[in-house]
Structure formats: structure tokens, C-alpha cells
Design a protein around this motif. Structure first.
Motif, PDB file in Angstrom:
ATOM      1  N   TYR A  34      15.085  13.623  -8.840  1.00 26.41           N
ATOM      2  CA  TYR A  34      13.996  12.921  -9.501  1.00 26.41           C
ATOM      3  C   TYR A  34      13.136  12.244  -8.444  1.00 26.41           C
ATOM      4  CZ  TYR A  34      16.532  13.527 -13.913  1.00 26.41           C
ATOM      5  OH  TYR A  34      17.161  14.056 -15.006  1.00 26.41           O
ATOM      6  N   LYS A  35      11.836  12.184  -8.706  1.00 23.31           N
ATOM      7  CA  LYS A  35      10.916  11.533  -7.776  1.00 23.31           C
ATOM      8  C   LYS A  35      10.078  10.519  -8.535  1.00 23.31           C
ATOM      9  CE  LYS A  35       7.498  13.889  -5.922  1.00 23.31           C
ATOM     10  NZ  LYS A  35       6.778  14.839  -5.039  1.00 23.31           N
ATOM     11  N   TYR A  36       9.997   9.300  -7.980  1.00 17.91           N
ATOM     12  CA  TYR A  36       9.244   8.219  -8.589  1.00 17.91           C
ATOM     13  C   TYR A  36       8.343   7.567  -7.543  1.00 17.91           C
ATOM     14  CZ  TYR A  36      12.972   8.599 -12.097  1.00 17.91           C
ATOM     15  OH  TYR A  36      13.860   9.072 -13.027  1.00 17.91           O
ATOM     16  N   LYS A  37       7.261   6.965  -8.042  1.00 16.95           N
ATOM     17  CA  LYS A  37       6.367   6.217  -7.168  1.00 16.95           C
ATOM     18  C   LYS A  37       6.796   4.754  -7.140  1.00 16.95           C
ATOM     19  CE  LYS A  37       1.539   5.301  -6.075  1.00 16.95           C
ATOM     20  NZ  LYS A  37       0.124   5.483  -6.445  1.00 16.95           N
ATOM     21  N   LEU A  38       6.952   4.210  -5.946  1.00 12.34           N
ATOM     22  CA  LEU A  38       7.406   2.836  -5.776  1.00 12.34           C
ATOM     23  C   LEU A  38       6.243   1.859  -5.891  1.00 12.34           C
ATOM     24  CD1 LEU A  38       9.806   3.355  -2.733  1.00 12.34           C
ATOM     25  CD2 LEU A  38      10.485   2.983  -5.101  1.00 12.34           C
ATOM     26  N   LYS A  39       6.582   0.602  -6.225  1.00 12.21           N
ATOM     27  CA  LYS A  39       5.612  -0.496  -6.265  1.00 12.21           C
ATOM     28  C   LYS A  39       6.090  -1.623  -5.346  1.00 12.21           C
ATOM     29  CE  LYS A  39       5.623  -0.756 -10.852  1.00 12.21           C
ATOM     30  NZ  LYS A  39       5.218  -1.177 -12.224  1.00 12.21           N
ATOM     31  N   PRO A  40       6.072  -1.385  -4.020  1.00 11.24           N
ATOM     32  CA  PRO A  40       6.577  -2.426  -3.095  1.00 11.24           C
ATOM     33  C   PRO A  40       5.544  -3.528  -2.887  1.00 11.24           C
ATOM     34  CG  PRO A  40       5.804  -0.530  -1.852  1.00 11.24           C
ATOM     35  CD  PRO A  40       5.635  -0.177  -3.308  1.00 11.24           C
ATOM     36  N   SER A  41       6.033  -4.675  -2.419  1.00 12.37           N
ATOM     37  CA  SER A  41       5.139  -5.772  -2.051  1.00 12.37           C
ATOM     38  C   SER A  41       4.499  -5.481  -0.696  1.00 12.37           C
ATOM     39  CB  SER A  41       5.917  -7.084  -1.998  1.00 12.37           C
ATOM     40  OG  SER A  41       6.921  -7.016  -0.991  1.00 12.37           O
ATOM     41  N   HIS A  42       3.522  -6.311  -0.303  1.00  9.32           N
ATOM     42  CA  HIS A  42       2.863  -6.109   0.985  1.00  9.32           C
ATOM     43  C   HIS A  42       3.859  -6.259   2.137  1.00  9.32           C
ATOM     44  CE1 HIS A  42      -1.161  -5.782  -0.687  1.00  9.32           C
ATOM     45  NE2 HIS A  42      -0.943  -6.873  -1.423  1.00  9.32           N
ATOM     46  N   TYR A  43       4.776  -7.210   1.994  1.00 12.26           N
ATOM     47  CA  TYR A  43       5.785  -7.408   3.038  1.00 12.26           C
ATOM     48  C   TYR A  43       6.697  -6.179   3.149  1.00 12.26           C
ATOM     49  CZ  TYR A  43       9.952  -9.227   5.359  1.00 12.26           C
ATOM     50  OH  TYR A  43      11.011  -9.401   6.206  1.00 12.26           O
ATOM     51  N   GLN A  44       7.099  -5.627   2.017  1.00 12.50           N
ATOM     52  CA  GLN A  44       7.969  -4.448   2.041  1.00 12.50           C
ATOM     53  C   GLN A  44       7.232  -3.221   2.581  1.00 12.50           C
ATOM     54  OE1 GLN A  44       9.072  -4.496  -2.104  1.00 12.50           O
ATOM     55  NE2 GLN A  44      11.045  -5.488  -1.696  1.00 12.50           N
ATOM     56  N   GLN A  45       5.943  -3.114   2.298  1.00  8.71           N
ATOM     57  CA  GLN A  45       5.171  -2.002   2.845  1.00  8.71           C
ATOM     58  C   GLN A  45       5.099  -2.075   4.373  1.00  8.71           C
ATOM     59  OE1 GLN A  45       1.334  -1.326   1.021  1.00  8.71           O
ATOM     60  NE2 GLN A  45       2.091  -1.844  -1.012  1.00  8.71           N
ATOM     61  N   ARG A  46       4.840  -3.272   4.909  1.00  7.24           N
ATOM     62  CA  ARG A  46       4.788  -3.428   6.362  1.00  7.24           C
ATOM     63  C   ARG A  46       6.141  -3.141   6.997  1.00  7.24           C
ATOM     64  NH1 ARG A  46       1.737  -8.091   5.020  1.00  7.24           N
ATOM     65  NH2 ARG A  46       3.575  -9.384   5.485  1.00  7.24           N
ATOM     66  N   MET A  47       7.205  -3.588   6.331  1.00  7.36           N
ATOM     67  CA  MET A  47       8.549  -3.361   6.861  1.00  7.36           C
ATOM     68  C   MET A  47       8.867  -1.868   6.916  1.00  7.36           C
ATOM     69  SD  MET A  47      12.230  -4.712   5.423  1.00  7.36           S
ATOM     70  CE  MET A  47      11.875  -6.430   5.822  1.00  7.36           C
ATOM     71  N   MET A  48       8.602  -1.135   5.843  1.00  3.26           N
ATOM     72  CA  MET A  48       8.909   0.290   5.824  1.00  3.26           C
ATOM     73  C   MET A  48       8.040   1.052   6.823  1.00  3.26           C
ATOM     74  SD  MET A  48       9.701   1.163   1.794  1.00  3.26           S
ATOM     75  CE  MET A  48       8.146   0.555   1.165  1.00  3.26           C
ATOM     76  N   ALA A  49       6.774   0.622   7.000  1.00  5.18           N
ATOM     77  CA  ALA A  49       5.926   1.264   8.001  1.00  5.18           C
ATOM     78  C   ALA A  49       6.461   1.026   9.413  1.00  5.18           C
ATOM     79  CB  ALA A  49       4.494   0.744   7.876  1.00  5.18           C
ATOM     80  N   ASN A  50       6.965  -0.181   9.681  1.00  2.66           N
ATOM     81  CA  ASN A  50       7.569  -0.465  10.992  1.00  2.66           C
ATOM     82  C   ASN A  50       8.842   0.344  11.195  1.00  2.66           C
ATOM     83  OD1 ASN A  50       5.569  -2.302  11.651  1.00  2.66           O
ATOM     84  ND2 ASN A  50       6.693  -4.058  10.839  1.00  2.66           N
ATOM     85  N   ASP A 106      -1.284   8.068  -1.071  1.00  5.73           N
ATOM     86  CA  ASP A 106      -1.572   7.092  -2.114  1.00  5.73           C
ATOM     87  C   ASP A 106      -0.437   6.112  -2.349  1.00  5.73           C
ATOM     88  OD1 ASP A 106       0.166   8.939  -3.139  1.00  5.73           O
ATOM     89  OD2 ASP A 106      -0.757   9.015  -5.124  1.00  5.73           O
ATOM     90  N   GLY A 107       0.517   6.024  -1.443  1.00  7.15           N
ATOM     91  CA  GLY A 107       1.578   5.041  -1.596  1.00  7.15           C
ATOM     92  C   GLY A 107       2.936   5.563  -1.163  1.00  7.15           C
ATOM     93  N   TRP A 108       3.982   4.862  -1.609  1.00  6.05           N
ATOM     94  CA  TRP A 108       5.360   5.187  -1.245  1.00  6.05           C
ATOM     95  C   TRP A 108       6.083   5.785  -2.443  1.00  6.05           C
ATOM     96  CZ3 TRP A 108       7.363   4.384   3.682  1.00  6.05           C
ATOM     97  CH2 TRP A 108       6.551   3.668   4.551  1.00  6.05           C
ATOM     98  N   TYR A 109       6.921   6.776  -2.169  1.00  2.25           N
ATOM     99  CA  TYR A 109       7.681   7.472  -3.200  1.00  2.25           C
ATOM    100  C   TYR A 109       9.160   7.483  -2.822  1.00  2.25           C
ATOM    101  CZ  TYR A 109       3.301   9.272  -5.163  1.00  2.25           C
ATOM    102  OH  TYR A 109       2.066   9.372  -5.740  1.00  2.25           O
TER     103      TYR A 109
END
Length: 483
Positions: free
Chosen positions: A5-21, A190-193
Motif C-alpha cells: 500500500y502507498k499513502y501520502k504523508l502529512k509531515p510537519s515542517h520540522y519532520q520534512q527538514r529532518m527527512m531531507a537531512n 509533490d511531497g513525501w510518500y
């Protein structure tokens, strides 16, 4: 049974920066370990001068007897008396990595281990005859994995270790009784999945049908204008999603190239351009899944062409004259053909058909397509003159049909020969011609070449009757003899 199954995540700005790092650090360490594996492999192929060691005695020795440099391998080569594999040696270096580079402590330990397993899989594929592992750029490294029993699910929330809880768009419910296996977090335009693989051992995996249970077979001819031509006369068009958005993509590319290099406006422009590419991929993926499910509903056995897609997209060989001057080799014209082949994405379509067929217990075969478009399915006569673009007119028996559908019949017959099934067993009454092509339209009936030359021929060919990809007869209309 396994499902994904594949879903689109709704992370916070802090979580987005963390995953990008995390992606940046994981990519750097992946390339670092890849360089270590490459150097060790090159040492084995061509030993170099220097201090070498024997793994058993851990002593320096002659380079002719040992070709593993003690300065090029990460981690300890032994655990007690047991020799470690390359993955285990690099994995044992992770505690030292976190000591020397403290910023790697924020990454969960299992994510770092899965990153090394990804590298180990790349080398296993290389030793199995696939491509040599390459260094990853930012555009080619967009995901990280969690092993089983690490991630938690609760409704429309998911817990990722060292990142925390976050919501996701629950487009469909996960069935009860399944246990989480691997979890992959991926960054897209368009975001994180998140892709979740689940397993339920109480439900057995579907098995392919026995040959005695096979009741229908369908041959598929891959093409560009017609993405698939089936042996039952049906034709599936190629929407050419990339061509539909070509003008919009060109405008976005022009706008992005005019922005100041390194500016925020340039970054936004390239993000809009990436969304166009992702939209093309999403449209094509959805269309291919629909085709795969449609084929599994049509027949128990699906026969496909075994095409060398990579070879079809190769550049034309350069041509030179007597003086060494390069001549035209039609590469500029072939660029358009390569673009269409890429837009068709035959390889991805085959994988989706095999995946859906495995789920429903259907059999998928790939046969050599050699001479399938030149062979007459009515009399087995092979001649390159039989085919004229989209039409097929047999020079021996005068058989008329659509060239692609007639080729799919030959592909299906090759599948029958491999399986050892008699064609008469698969005749069913409900399969009839559904395609409307120029060569098979009843309102525009055509005659064979022999009939045009010999008007006194008492038999005139008309629309052929099809049954499961086979010609079972033709409607004959008497013609008054001139004698």
C-alpha cells in the motif's frame, strides 16, 4: 499473502527538514561505502603494490598471495573465527561512524543498516550479470527503508522511529490480520510518500493455474501507436501522456532556465517542472494498472513479446567515408522514436502485468517475436512483403488482417507451443473481433492481390471470424464466373 500500500504523508515542517537531512547523509555514506567496495573489487582484479595482509593470519605478505588491502576495507574482517561478509564488515563500522561524525546519531540505526543492504543488493545484482553499481546523485537517491517490526500504525497515523508520529491520507483501509513488513519513505515532487508492505501468513499465496485448468489464452503485440494489439482483435491505444504535456513542459523548462542561478525563484520553477514529470508518471502508471487488470480478466494465459528494449533505444552507429569524415546516420530521426519508446514504458507494463497475473493465478509467458509480423497465421507463409504498414496481406493465400492483431495471433501460437496445449482446446464462442481497423472493417472490405488480377476467382475474401486469437473461418460471397 503479501500486499503493498502507498499513502501520502502529512509531515510537519520540522519532520520534512529532518527527512531531507537524512537523505543527504545517507546518500553521502552510501557513496563512501561504494567507493570502498569498488576499491576492494579493483584490488582483486588487478593487485597493486603496497602493504597487504592475510585475512587468516592478519599479517603482511606478498601481494601475489593476498589481494585485499588492509587500508581499503571498513570494519573488522573477522568476528571470532568466522570471516565476515562485505556487508557485515561495513555494518560493524557504524558505531565508529557515529563517534567520529556525531550528526549521524540522529539517524535510526536500522535505517543505516538498510542503507548498506541496499548497496549490498546492488553488488549482488552486478555479480548476477546486471549493471555496475553507480554513485548516487540527489536526483537518484530519494528514499530510505525501515525493517520489519519497527514502524507502528494507528488509524491514519504512522510512527517512524527517530522521526515521530505523523498523519497520512488514508485512501484505502489496511485489512486486519496483516503484519507490517518493510516500510519505505520516499520523497517526490509533490511531497513525501510511504510504501507499506504487509503480510498475512494465514492466507496462502495464489499459485499459477495448472495447464489442465487453462481455458483461454491471449497473445499481445506491443507497439507505439497501439500500445497493445490482442489476438482477439482488440486494440488498446497509446495515449502518449508525455506528448500531451509536451508544450506545458517546454514552457516550464524555458521559465526555469531564465531564473537566476541558485535563487529561490529558480528552485520554485524547477519544482513546478518536476510536478509535470510526476503527473506524466502517475497517468501512465494508472493506465498500465488498468490494462493489466483487463488482460487478467480476458484469459488464463497471457503471452507477451520478449523485446530487447534497451537495444532498441541505443544510438545509431557512426558512419564514416573513405576520408574519415562522419556521415549522417539518422540519429536525429531516431531521437523521436526513442522518445516514443520511453513514453510507452513497455518494461513497466510487463512488470505490472506479471504482478497482477501472479495475484490472480494467471500464467505470463514471453516469447521470441522473430518473424511474427511477417508470418501468415492462416497458412504459415513467411514473407517480408506480407506486411504493408498497418495492413497484412498474405502473398500466398491472400489473407487480409490488421498487421498488429495478426502478429499477436502468432505470438499466442508460440505460447501454445511452449505450454504444449492444443489450439482446439481453447476455442470459445464469446471472443469475437472488437477492433475497427481499415483492413478489417466490414464496410470497407478489401480483396487480395490475386483477386484483383483474376476477377474470375469464385472466392472473395471478407471479414474473418476470430475465436480466441485464431481464424476459424471466413465469410465467402460467390462471385459470378466470367467463363
Amino acid at each position: 499473502m503479501n500486499k503493498a500500500y502507498k499513502y501520502k504523508l502529512k509531515p510537519s515542517h520540522y519532520q520534512q527538514r529532518m527527512m531531507a537531512n537524512w537523505l543527504d547523509m545517507l546518500r553521502s555514506y552510501y557513496n563512501y561505502c561504494l567507493r570502498d567496495r569498488i576499491e576492494s573489487y579493483e584490488q582483486v582484479k588487478q593487485p597493486k603494490l603496497g602493504n597487504y595482509c592475510d585475512l587468516r593470519t592478519k599479517a603482511e605478505c606478498c601481494p601475489l598471495t593476498c589481494s585485499v588491502s588492509k587500508n581499503s576495507q571498513l570494519g573488522e574482517p573477522f568476528k571470532g573465527d568466522k570471516k565476515r561478509s562485505a556487508y557485515e564488515m561495513q555494518s560493524s563500522e557504524l558505531p565508529n561512524l557515529k563517534k567520529t561524525r556525531s550528526w549521524y546519531k540522529q539517524i535510526h540505526s536500522t535505517v543505516l543498516q538498510q542503507n548498506l543492504r541496499k548497496l549490498d543488493t546492488a553488488f549482488k545484482n552486478f555479480f548476477d550479470g546486471r549493471g555496475y553499481p553507480k554513485f548516487k546523485t540527489r536526483q537518484r537517491f530519494k528514499s530510505f527503508n525501515y525493517p520489519p517490526n519497527q514502524v507502528k500504525l494507528k488509524g491514519n497515523k504512522i510512527y517512524l522511529p527517530s522521526i515521530g508520529w505523523m498523519r497520512f491520507f488514508q485512501s484505502r483501509q489496511i485489512p486486519e490480520g496483516f503484519s507490517l513488513r518493510s516500510v519505505t519513505v520516499r520523497q517526490k515532487a509533490d511531497g513525501w510518500y510511504v510504501s507499506i508492505s504487509i503480510e498475512d501468513k494465514s492466507i496462502p499465496q495464489s499459485q499459477p493455474k495448472d495447464l489442465a485448468q487453462v481455458k483461454s489464452l491471449i497473445g499481445c503485440d506491443l507497439g507505439i501507436k497501439k500500445l497493445l494489439a490482442l489476438s482477439n482483435g482488440e486494440q488498446i491505444n497509446n495515449p502518449q501522456f508525455e506528448k500531451q504535456l509536451e508544450r506545458t513542459k517546454t514552457i516550464r523548462q524555458r521559465r526555469a532556465s531564465r531564473k537566476k542561478r541558485g535563487s529561490k525563484n529558480q528552485k520554485k520553477a524547477y519544482q513546478k517542472l518536476a510536478r509535470i514529470d510526476q503527473k506524466i508518471v502517475n497517468q501512465r502508471t494508472n493506465y498500465q494498472w488498468n490494462i493489466a487488470h483487463h488482460l487478467t480478466r480476458l484469459a488464463d494465459v497471457i503471452v507477451l513479446e520478449d523485446l530487447n528494449i534497451q537495444g532498441m533505444r541505443k544510438r545509431c552507429k557512426p558512419k564514416q567515408d573513405e576520408n574519415g569524415k562522419y556521415l549522417r546516420n539518422n540519429q536525429s530521426a531516431k531521437r523521436a522514436l526513442n522518445r516514443l519508446i520511453r513514453d510507452c514504458s513497455w518494461g513497466e507494463l510487463k512488470l505490472k502485468i506479471q504482478s497482477v497475473a501472479e495475484k490472480f493465478g494467471c500464467i505470463v509467458l514471453e516469447v521470441n517475436p522473430k518473424f511474427t509480423s511477417q508470418t501468415c497465421s492462416n497458412c504459415d507463409h513467411i514473407d517480408s512483403a506480407n506486411r504493408n504498414k498497418e495492413k497484412f496481406v498474405c502473398t500466398n493465400c491472400g489473407f487480409i488482417a490488421d498487421a498488429d492483431n495478426q502478429a499477436s495471433v502468432n505470438i499466442g501460437m508460440k505460447g501454445l507451443e511452449i505450454l504444449g496445449i492444443s489450439p482446439s482446446k481453447l476455442l470459445v464462442e464469446h471472443q469475437k473481433v472488437t477492433a475497427k481497423s481499415e483492413s478489417t472493417d466490414s464496410r470497407n472490405r478489401e480483396k487480395s492481390t490475386a483477386l484483383v488480377v483474376e476477377p474470375s476467382n469464385p472466392v472473395q475474401l471478407s471479414l474473418f471470424q476470430w475465436s480466441n486469437g485464431q481464424v476459424i473461418g471466413c465469410s465467402e460471397s460467390p462471385v459470378t464466373a466470367s467463363a
